[in-house]
Design a protein around this motif. Structure first.
Motif, mmCIF file in Angstrom:
data_model
loop_
_atom_site.group_PDB
_atom_site.id
_atom_site.type_symbol
_atom_site.label_atom_id
_atom_site.label_comp_id
_atom_site.label_asym_id
_atom_site.label_seq_id
_atom_site.Cartn_x
_atom_site.Cartn_y
_atom_site.Cartn_z
ATOM 1 N N ALA A 60 0.870 -1.177 0.000
ATOM 2 C CA ALA A 60 0.000 0.000 0.000
ATOM 3 C C ALA A 60 0.907 1.228 0.000
ATOM 4 N N ARG A 61 0.452 2.303 -0.606
ATOM 5 C CA ARG A 61 1.261 3.525 -0.585
ATOM 6 C C ARG A 61 0.375 4.761 -0.613
ATOM 7 N N PRO A 62 0.668 5.707 0.268
ATOM 8 C CA PRO A 62 -0.086 6.957 0.251
ATOM 9 C C PRO A 62 0.622 8.051 -0.560
ATOM 10 N N VAL A 63 -0.177 8.971 -1.078
ATOM 11 C CA VAL A 63 0.383 10.221 -1.590
ATOM 12 C C VAL A 63 -0.279 11.359 -0.820
ATOM 13 N N LEU A 64 0.471 12.436 -0.703
ATOM 14 C CA LEU A 64 -0.036 13.608 0.000
ATOM 15 C C LEU A 64 -0.143 14.741 -1.006
ATOM 16 N N MET A 65 -1.265 15.437 -0.980
ATOM 17 C CA MET A 65 -1.459 16.560 -1.903
ATOM 18 C C MET A 65 -1.931 17.773 -1.113
ATOM 19 N N GLY A 66 -1.335 18.913 -1.420
ATOM 20 C CA GLY A 66 -1.792 20.145 -0.788
ATOM 21 C C GLY A 66 -2.446 21.037 -1.829
ATOM 22 N N PHE A 67 -3.527 21.725 -1.413
ATOM 23 C CA PHE A 67 -4.219 22.627 -2.337
ATOM 24 C C PHE A 67 -4.448 23.968 -1.664
ATOM 25 N N ASP A 68 -4.629 25.016 -2.496
ATOM 26 C CA ASP A 68 -4.814 26.316 -1.865
ATOM 27 C C ASP A 68 -6.279 26.672 -1.651
ATOM 28 N N LEU A 110 -4.901 16.445 1.103
ATOM 29 C CA LEU A 110 -5.497 15.121 0.895
ATOM 30 C C LEU A 110 -4.431 14.054 1.070
ATOM 31 N N ILE A 111 -4.809 12.960 1.713
ATOM 32 C CA ILE A 111 -3.963 11.770 1.724
ATOM 33 C C ILE A 111 -4.743 10.697 0.976
ATOM 34 N N VAL A 112 -4.167 10.223 -0.116
ATOM 35 C CA VAL A 112 -4.840 9.206 -0.920
ATOM 36 C C VAL A 112 -3.987 7.949 -0.892
ATOM 37 N N ALA A 116 5.065 8.743 -1.199
ATOM 38 C CA ALA A 116 5.970 8.081 -0.268
ATOM 39 C C ALA A 116 6.948 7.201 -1.044
ATOM 40 N N ALA A 117 8.236 7.413 -0.828
ATOM 41 C CA ALA A 117 9.242 6.627 -1.541
ATOM 42 C C ALA A 117 9.513 5.314 -0.807
ATOM 43 N N ASP A 118 9.272 5.295 0.498
ATOM 44 C CA ASP A 118 9.504 4.078 1.265
ATOM 45 C C ASP A 118 8.549 4.052 2.456
ATOM 46 N N SER A 119 8.664 3.022 3.274
ATOM 47 C CA SER A 119 7.691 2.871 4.349
ATOM 48 C C SER A 119 7.836 3.968 5.405
ATOM 49 N N ASP A 120 9.050 4.489 5.590
ATOM 50 C CA ASP A 120 9.243 5.598 6.525
ATOM 51 C C ASP A 120 8.451 6.826 6.086
ATOM 52 N N GLN A 121 8.586 7.122 4.797
ATOM 53 C CA GLN A 121 7.864 8.294 4.286
ATOM 54 C C GLN A 121 6.349 8.076 4.326
ATOM 55 N N ALA A 122 5.943 6.842 4.071
ATOM 56 C CA ALA A 122 4.510 6.531 4.153
ATOM 57 C C ALA A 122 4.016 6.765 5.579
ATOM 58 N N ALA A 123 4.791 6.313 6.541
ATOM 59 C CA ALA A 123 4.407 6.488 7.943
ATOM 60 C C ALA A 123 4.336 7.972 8.290
ATOM 61 N N ARG A 124 5.250 8.768 7.741
ATOM 62 C CA ARG A 124 5.223 10.212 8.017
ATOM 63 C C ARG A 124 3.979 10.874 7.427
ATOM 64 N N ILE A 125 3.597 10.414 6.250
ATOM 65 C CA ILE A 125 2.385 10.979 5.634
ATOM 66 C C ILE A 125 1.169 10.691 6.506
#
Lengths: 380, 479
Positions: B230-238, B286-288, B319-328
């Protein structure tokens, strides 16, 4: 035939009714003991009331043809998740299946194992009870725990608690690609074990069926759906996973895959032949053992958890199965058989009392599809 | 919130009731010491408290049956309790009621991987159901954010959801069967390892009935094989509007993420100060998350990222790896704790059609100014289940009442745009008096019929879900 043109008209009619009515959508699914009384048809209550593709929701009047809904969804590349069966071929009926009928019978298809039944996609209902009162429950949002979930109660109640006027669903995107894996020559128990292994994999199987006798050999089928690269990847992975059961053929032609699963969904193998048809829901690993007790032709779906059985006319399949965890429903039979063998599986006494209590509340005059779901036979 | 006055006749026979309960339960399973019953005076809706007449902790279905039979004979109201994590007051007792806690019913009764189910006693916590099957790479899908503590009994009572409902559904879609004790002590089995009901779908109406129809002691739950990854992406919007449009566009594109989580600026600021997850400072985030094999994740994320780019994100982070995924996920998962650091808060739970998201967020912002109370929004955007957190000061006289009035206005707004009062927390006492904004009297009457049939004497959790004025005659007839 009574044919109200609006929910209000339907309510007036039921409020005034002094005699039983036989509720009908498209009339393509005559399941259950034929209800007495004048036919009350919902076919004039039609139209998609609301469709929001971006919210994956659709609201329609109960008499709306299923085909119209499917066409509306297809235009936005979406679908009903639960793949409702079309009973016309199996039951030899004509007419236009309605969405209200789908809900009243909780009609699902092979995808039920992964996407849930009609009751799982149904998020709202409006209906008129037996006293003529309009009642709504749920709504048009997919997460809703406000009050009791009468939506589920209405799904599969075959018009015995109320006449549906409007239904709401959550939807899913249509898939880009699908594939069907075929394994030939497995006996029932081995086939169900193979299907179980596929279903217990991370490869998101959306159909798992087994036909014991298809042109002299058996055929087990597994469906995959999704983005094309993903389907190809999972087909390869499953082929390897199931290699010790049998050689795996993979069909990727979309039209062929669709036809295979449409035939499976509609049980067309039993269409046009004589004999009663039963539908049994059981624990999948019990499937082959139960089927072995049945004198007749068998088709498995839901990884073994759904058995379609075609048996000689009048044969009491329920009696030959004895007690088991699950239920058997008589789907196709002559009037004579249906008068002798209850369509729906008898319930333990406390549950039967609850069901009866609910019917008395929702239908105080006892006029809605009276006796259709009865599990005891009327005194002769 | 008003609760019914305790019935003096029941209070008068307190000693007799307790002694009868002791006859059927081990000594330590009947709690009647006023110091100890205080532990059961509230659930996670802590603003309302009342110690029960007694609390009982049965260890088997048979003991539950004995307890209910006695309470039925004595005419004592029973309030079932899972782990007491309800945010809606679902387990709030009255002084004349017996709390029936399922905390000692924690066993795993059966795991069956071939048929993909687990059967557990319902005092078991949500997370420990997954814990019982994860060594075989299986999981139980509904994941309410209280999953470490909340019990399956409460999940069934409230039809709990979680962050991953968009793909896996809520409790009712994952519940296959129950063993339930009726108020008169009768034990019934409904459903099981097979699918769907053979007659009326009683299981469907039991799930989400807030402990008013029976006490569920055992449950058969669907388990699923864990996805490969599983992998999340984080998106910011104005702006909230653009973020809302992006959610709709993703859903329409045919991708089905397992989760789409939304946080607004007040929430981002608070969680950033608390958890330091490295979130961008923007109006909406958003976290998808998507699931599958590496190739499948790539395929889905490419579609999602392309859509996000069309909506001019101020930030786009995969997220490039599980650490970054956890941070998201870190900020999102600490959001409630972070808000608790800065203030008392009330967490709402209304659901709205996804298309109304921008309008509803704008209106909440306006109301926040009118009421002079801050609001942070963090919620499941894919299914429209909002969680506005209204900030207030519990020590300031009148602030709780102001906060409740503001909350009621937000929930009315949810209903007005076509949504509902509660998406996954339940009605309890919290939203009880708002039921008539969503349902007509006859809509509610139909629900009361169900309780009439299951619990004719109206003894199970009687003061919940429905406005007290609506249920008064039924409850009085019981007393």
């Amino acid at each position: 035939m009574l044919q109200p043109k609006s929910e209000a008209e339907l309510a007036d009619l039921l409020a005034a009714a002094q005699h039983p009515v036989a509720i009908r959508g498209g009339g393509t699914r005559p399941i259950g003991r034929a209800a007495a009384g004048e036919v009350l048809s919902t076919v004039a209550l039609t139209g998609v009331t609301l469709y929001e593709p971006g919210a994956l929701t659709l609201v329609a009047q109960a008499g709306t043809p299923v085909a119209e809904i499917e066409a509306t969804l297809a235009a936005e590349n979406q679908r009903l998740p639960f793949e409702p069966m079309d009973h016309r071929a199996l039951l030899g009926t004509e007419g236009t299946p309605t969405i209200g009928g789908v809900v009243a019978g909780n009609v699902s298809g092979p995808r039920r194992i992964q996407a849930g039944a009609a009751r799982d996609s149904l998020i709202g209902v409006r209906f008129v009870d037996g006293a003529g009162t309009v009642i709504k429950n749920g709504g048009r949002v997919m997460k809703n725990v406000t009050g009791y979930d009468l939506v589920k109660l209405m799904a599969g109640s075959y018009g015995t608690l109320g006449v549906l006027s409007e239904v709401s669903f959550k939807l899913l995107p249509e898939v880009e690609a699908s594939a069907c894996l075929i394994l030939e020559g497995l006996d029932d128990a081995r086939a169900i074990a193979a299907l179980a292994r596929a279903l217990a994999s991370p490869y998101e199987v959306t159909g798992a069926a087994h036909i014991p006798n298809r042109g002299g050999t058996s055929r087990s089928m597994i469906r995959l759906e999704g983005f094309s690269k993903s389907v190809a990847y999972r087909a390869d992975a499953l082929r390897a996973l199931l290699a010790d059961f049998a050689a795996v053929e993979v069909i990727t032609d979309t039209a062929t895959v669709r036809q295979i699963w449409k035939d499976q969904r509609d049980v067309t193998a039993f269409a046009g032949q004589s004999g009663d048809v039963w539908r049994i829901s059981c624990k999948p690993s019990d499937g082959s053992g139960l089927a072995a007790k049945i004198k007749g032709d068998i088709i498995y779906d839901w990884g073994g958890g759904l058995i379609w059985a075609m048996v000689p006319e009048g044969y009491d399949l329920r009696a030959s199965l004895g007690a088991f965890a699950g239920h058997a429903t008589l789907i196709r039979a002559s009037e004579g058989t249906r008068a002798r063998i209850p369509t729906f599986h008898p319930e333990p006494a406390p549950l039967a009392a609850l069901s009866e209590g609910l019917r008395r509340k929702f239908d105080p005059k006892g006029i809605l599809n009276t006796g259709l779901m009865a599990t005891a036979m009327p005194a002769a | 919130m008003e609760m019914p006055k305790p019935n003096p006749a029941i209070l008068a026979k307190r000693a007799r009731i307790i002694s009868r309960l002791r006859e059927v339960l081990p000594f330590d399973a009947v709690i009647d010491d006023p110091h100890e019953t205080r532990a059961y005076e509230c659930d996670a809706l802590t603003a309302y408290r009342c110690p029960p007449l007694a609390a009982v902790l049965p260890q088997s279905t048979a003991e539950v049956s004995e307890v209910l039979r006695i309470c039925h004979e004595e005419g004592v109201p029973v309030v079932p309790r899972g782990s007491g994590t309800s945010l809606a007051g679902g387990a709030l007792p009255t002084a004349d009621s017996v709390i029936l806690g399922v905390a000692r019913l924690t066993a795993v009764l059966e795991t069956d991987y071939d048929n993909r189910f687990i059967r557990v006693q319902t005092g078991r916590t949500n997370l420990s159901v997954t814990g019982a099957v994860e060594e075989n790479d299986f999981f139980y899908a509904p994941d309410p954010s209280s999953q470490l503590a909340c019990a399956i009994a409460g999940n069934i009572g409230m039809n709990s959801g979680g962050a991953h409902c968009l793909k896996y559904g809520v409790t009712t879609n994952n519940l296959l069967g129950v063993t339930m004790v009726m108020m008169d002590g009768t034990v019934v089995e409904i459903g099981g390892a097979h699918l769907d009901a053979g007659g009326l779908d009683l299981l469907g109406v039991i799930c989400g009935s807030e402990g008013q129809l029976g006490v569920v002691t055992e449950a058969t739950l669907r388990i699923l094989r864990k996805p490969e990854g599983a992998r999340p992406v984080l998106m910011g919007f104005d702006s909230n509007e653009v973020a809302g449009e992006c959610v709709s566009a993703i859903i329409k594109a045919g991708v089905l993420p397992v989760a789409i989580e939304f946080m607004d600026r007040p929430c981002i600021e608070a969680t950033e100060a608390f958890a330091k997850a490295g979130y961008p400072m923007c109006e909406a985030l958003l976290i998808v998350e998507v699931e599958g094999s590496e190739a499948e994740i790539r395929e889905q994320l490419d579609v999602i990222l392309a859509i996000a780019k069309r909506h001019n994100p101020v930030e786009l982070r995969e997220a490039a790896d599980s650490d970054q995924a956890a941070r998201i996920w870190l900020g999102r998962k600490s959001a409630f704790g972070a808000m608790g650091q800065i203030n008392d808060y009330m967490c709402l739970d209304g659901t709205i059609p996804v298309s109304s998201l921008p309008y509803v967020l704008r209106r909440i912002g306006e109301m926040s100014k009118e009421y002079g109370l801050g609001v942070a929004n963090v919620f499941h955007a894919g299914d429209g289940n909002m969680h506005p957190l209204i900030l207030f000061d519990a020590n300031k006289p009148g602030d709780l009442e102001l906060c409740e009035a503001f909350g009621a206005d937000i929930l009315k707004l949810c209903v007005e745009v076509g949504g509902c009062l509660t998406g996954e927390h339940g009605v309890g006492i919290e939203k009880r008096d708002l039921m008539l904004t969503q349902y007509s009297p006859s809509d509610l009457e139909a629900q009361l019929w169900v309780k009439d049939v299951f619990d004719p004497k109206w003894l199970l959790n009687p003061a919940k879900v429905f406005p007290l004025s609506v249920t008064e005659t039924r409850r009085d007839q019981a007393a």
